[in-house]
Structures are given as C-alpha cells and as structure tokens.
Design a protein around this motif. Structure first.
Motif, PDB file in Angstrom:
ATOM      1  N   LEU A 149      -2.215   9.280 -10.499  1.00 45.60           N
ATOM      2  CA  LEU A 149      -2.872   8.332 -11.391  1.00 45.60           C
ATOM      3  C   LEU A 149      -3.142   9.040 -12.707  1.00 45.60           C
ATOM      4  CD1 LEU A 149      -4.528   5.710 -12.043  1.00 45.60           C
ATOM      5  CD2 LEU A 149      -6.484   6.863 -10.953  1.00 45.60           C
ATOM      6  N   VAL A 150      -2.689   8.445 -13.804  1.00 45.19           N
ATOM      7  CA  VAL A 150      -2.880   9.014 -15.132  1.00 45.19           C
ATOM      8  C   VAL A 150      -3.818   8.096 -15.912  1.00 45.19           C
ATOM      9  CG1 VAL A 150      -1.766   9.801 -17.254  1.00 45.19           C
ATOM     10  CG2 VAL A 150      -0.553   9.984 -15.053  1.00 45.19           C
ATOM     11  N   LEU A 151      -5.017   8.571 -16.188  1.00 44.21           N
ATOM     12  CA  LEU A 151      -5.984   7.843 -17.004  1.00 44.21           C
ATOM     13  C   LEU A 151      -5.982   8.497 -18.382  1.00 44.21           C
ATOM     14  CD1 LEU A 151      -8.961   7.514 -14.483  1.00 44.21           C
ATOM     15  CD2 LEU A 151      -7.085   5.912 -14.881  1.00 44.21           C
ATOM     16  N   ALA A 152      -5.474   7.778 -19.368  1.00 47.89           N
ATOM     17  CA  ALA A 152      -5.246   8.377 -20.681  1.00 47.89           C
ATOM     18  C   ALA A 152      -6.034   7.663 -21.770  1.00 47.89           C
ATOM     19  CB  ALA A 152      -3.761   8.339 -21.018  1.00 47.89           C
ATOM     20  N   LEU A 201      -8.409   0.290  -5.841  1.00 51.12           N
ATOM     21  CA  LEU A 201      -7.102  -0.372  -5.842  1.00 51.12           C
ATOM     22  C   LEU A 201      -5.986   0.619  -6.123  1.00 51.12           C
ATOM     23  CD1 LEU A 201      -5.295  -2.987  -5.993  1.00 51.12           C
ATOM     24  CD2 LEU A 201      -5.788  -2.970  -8.454  1.00 51.12           C
ATOM     25  N   TRP A 202      -6.155   1.415  -7.163  1.00 46.44           N
ATOM     26  CA  TRP A 202      -5.106   2.369  -7.528  1.00 46.44           C
ATOM     27  C   TRP A 202      -4.873   3.388  -6.416  1.00 46.44           C
ATOM     28  CZ3 TRP A 202      -8.007   2.920 -12.771  1.00 46.44           C
ATOM     29  CH2 TRP A 202      -7.684   1.829 -13.595  1.00 46.44           C
ATOM     30  N   ARG A 203      -5.924   3.829  -5.776  1.00 49.21           N
ATOM     31  CA  ARG A 203      -5.755   4.789  -4.682  1.00 49.21           C
ATOM     32  C   ARG A 203      -4.956   4.185  -3.536  1.00 49.21           C
ATOM     33  NH1 ARG A 203      -7.833   7.126   0.020  1.00 49.21           N
ATOM     34  NH2 ARG A 203      -8.056   9.417  -0.070  1.00 49.21           N
ATOM     35  N   ARG A 204      -5.223   2.926  -3.222  1.00 49.25           N
ATOM     36  CA  ARG A 204      -4.488   2.265  -2.130  1.00 49.25           C
ATOM     37  C   ARG A 204      -3.018   2.121  -2.458  1.00 49.25           C
ATOM     38  NH1 ARG A 204      -8.727  -1.438  -2.438  1.00 49.25           N
ATOM     39  NH2 ARG A 204      -7.280  -3.075  -3.158  1.00 49.25           N
ATOM     40  N   LYS A 205      -2.691   1.864  -3.693  1.00 45.88           N
ATOM     41  CA  LYS A 205      -1.299   1.590  -4.066  1.00 45.88           C
ATOM     42  C   LYS A 205      -0.475   2.864  -4.231  1.00 45.88           C
ATOM     43  CE  LYS A 205      -2.229  -2.772  -4.100  1.00 45.88           C
ATOM     44  NZ  LYS A 205      -1.835  -3.592  -2.923  1.00 45.88           N
ATOM     45  N   LEU A 206      -1.140   4.003  -4.433  1.00 46.87           N
ATOM     46  CA  LEU A 206      -0.400   5.254  -4.635  1.00 46.87           C
ATOM     47  C   LEU A 206       0.082   5.842  -3.318  1.00 46.87           C
ATOM     48  CD1 LEU A 206      -2.473   7.176  -7.333  1.00 46.87           C
ATOM     49  CD2 LEU A 206      -0.070   6.498  -7.531  1.00 46.87           C
ATOM     50  N   GLU A 219       0.840  -1.194   0.000  1.00 50.27           N
ATOM     51  CA  GLU A 219       0.000   0.000   0.000  1.00 50.27           C
ATOM     52  C   GLU A 219       0.883   1.254   0.000  1.00 50.27           C
ATOM     53  OE1 GLU A 219      -3.903  -0.920   0.614  1.00 50.27           O
ATOM     54  OE2 GLU A 219      -2.563  -2.187  -0.573  1.00 50.27           O
ATOM     55  N   ALA A 220       0.431   2.281  -0.682  1.00 55.85           N
ATOM     56  CA  ALA A 220       1.127   3.574  -0.712  1.00 55.85           C
ATOM     57  C   ALA A 220       2.588   3.423  -1.124  1.00 55.85           C
ATOM     58  CB  ALA A 220       1.026   4.269   0.645  1.00 55.85           C
ATOM     59  N   SER A 221       2.835   2.630  -2.164  1.00 58.99           N
ATOM     60  CA  SER A 221       4.214   2.363  -2.582  1.00 58.99           C
ATOM     61  C   SER A 221       4.563   2.927  -3.948  1.00 58.99           C
ATOM     62  CB  SER A 221       4.465   0.851  -2.606  1.00 58.99           C
ATOM     63  OG  SER A 221       3.644   0.221  -3.582  1.00 58.99           O
ATOM     64  N   ALA A 228     -14.079   8.560  -5.664  1.00 60.63           N
ATOM     65  CA  ALA A 228     -13.113   7.524  -5.293  1.00 60.63           C
ATOM     66  C   ALA A 228     -11.992   8.061  -4.407  1.00 60.63           C
ATOM     67  CB  ALA A 228     -12.525   6.888  -6.552  1.00 60.63           C
ATOM     68  N   GLY A 229     -12.031   9.352  -4.081  1.00 62.13           N
ATOM     69  CA  GLY A 229     -11.036   9.899  -3.170  1.00 62.13           C
ATOM     70  C   GLY A 229      -9.842  10.552  -3.830  1.00 62.13           C
TER      71      GLY A 229
END
Length: 241
Positions: free
Chosen positions: A142-145, A131-136, A105-107, A210-211
């Motif tokens: 987060l880049v959504l392209a 999931l992406w929020r937890r890992k950031l 998490e947060a890595s 999503a935060g």
C-alpha cells in the motif's frame, strides 16, 4: 458536471474546478505521478489499484508495464470521463464503489493512494485501511503518497507549485491560477472543512494498528517534497485490536 455550490470535498471533485491551471499542468502532473509509480518497481505480472486516481492521463503507460490496472475514483463524474477515455483498453478497468468492494480478497499487488488522504475525514480512514489490507496479497504494498504534515503548509505548497510550473512550462498560468484559487470553492472548502493532516509518527502508528508493517518512503510521489509517502505491507497475523 453537477450544479450548485460545492458543500463537500466530493461535491468539489464532481464539478469543474481550477486545481489544474491549464491542460499542460494536468498533463505534466499526470506524467510525473506515473513516472513515480513506475519507479516503485512494478513486476510485469502485477495487479495495481489506483485509489482516487483522478483523470489518470498516463494510465495506459502504467497498464502497459503490468498485468492489470484498476482505476477508482469516488466522484462519478471523474469515472465517467475515465470510462470514455479508456473504453476498449482491456488492460484498464474503471470501477465504482460496488466493484471496488467486490474485488477478491488478497488479489492486489499494489494499491496507490496519491494526494487523497487530505480529503478523507480522519474518522473514515480506519475503514479504508481495513479495506485496503483485505484486498492486498500477503506480499502486496500500500502506497500512501502526498500526505500533508501538520502546520501551515500554504507557503511551502505555493513555492513547490511555482517551481514545478517553472520546470514544466506553465509558470505564468500557475501565477494566475493562484489568484483564481484565492476566490474559489477550494479555498472556501479548505477554510470550512479543513484538510486531514498527519505527522510521520501518527501515520506509522495508524498503519501498525491496521495490521501493516510500514515505513516512510523518500522521495514523496509527485512534485511537492514537503509532503510524505508511506509504503505499508500486510503484517503477519490479524490487525491490533
């Protein structure tokens, strides 16, 4: 390669397909995306996850500018190619679903999700955002392209591809590829399953719920500027209920 007709987008990506009309198209596409990722301003000590990375031919160039690059693709056939291609490169880790879930998490400093959301059912997006929020990391991005807007984008997509092909030196192959696509599994699946599309306000609202604190980023990653890129960072406090 798996056998049988593709019945889902994941099945489609497991198989050989004609999304890229030839090797030059794939190479030029990967070079452009890598250029755009590097233009985001990655720090030398950054850790980046490319989620839905595809063939990622330019991954070593990105990995050479940061501390660690994770490549994830839902299609096992794609991961197998990546593992063969980048075996022995200690800067790059090709990960599967279990390894993705196990990332601390947060890595992560960056998560790039390029030209993926159109193949994700909208009901499955919220769990991915969580999931992406937890890992950031707290200051990560987060880049959504390449997010497709609503409406009939076929003409715009075709013109964007042909312009890119003309500049990239595969114009005639692209013309042939458009004909092949008309008779392909891709067209049949697009008619059967559709693509997930989002307008700007809807995507920003989903990210806020999503935060994330989010904004649209111009230009879009890649060659098609009728599509959209968003950059989102974890907001303070828990996601909205």
């Amino acid at each position: 390669m798996t056998g049988g007709a593709a019945g889902s987008w994941l099945d489609f990506w497991q198989r050989s397909n004609r999304i890229y009309v030839n090797d030059r198209h794939l190479a030029v596409h990967c070079r452009r995306v890598a250029d755009d990722i590097l233009a985001l301003g990655l720090a030398p000590d950054a850790t980046l996850l490319d989620h839905g990375c595809g063939d990622a031919l330019e991954a070593p160039r990105i990995a050479g500018r940061i501390a660690r690059l994770y490549l994830y693709d839902a299609a096992s056939e794609v991961r197998t190619r990546l593992q063969r291609r980048f075996a022995g490169d200690g800067r790059i880790a090709v990960i599967d679903d279990a390894a993705l879930a196990a990332l601390p998490e947060a890595s992560l400093d960056w998560i790039v999700v390029n030209s993926v959301l159109q193949y994700v059912p909208q009901a499955a997006l919220d769990p991915l955002l969580a999931l992406w929020r937890r890992k950031l990391k707290r200051g990560g991005s987060l880049v959504l392209a390449d997010v497709i807007p609503p409406g009939d984008t076929m003409v715009a997509d075709t013109l964007a591809l042909l312009g890119f092909a003309w500049r990239g030196g595969f114009f005639w192959a692209a013309l042939g590829g458009l004909v092949a696509t008309f008779f392909s599994d891709y067209r049949k699946l697009r008619q059967k399953l559709g693509l997930s599309v989002y307008d700007e306000a809807t995507m920003l609202g989903l990210l806020r719920s999503a935060g994330f604190d989010a904004a649209r980023r111009r230009p879009n990653l890649g060659f098609n500027q009728t599509r959209m890129t968003f950059i989102a960072r974890p907001a303070a406090g828990p996601p909205a209920p």
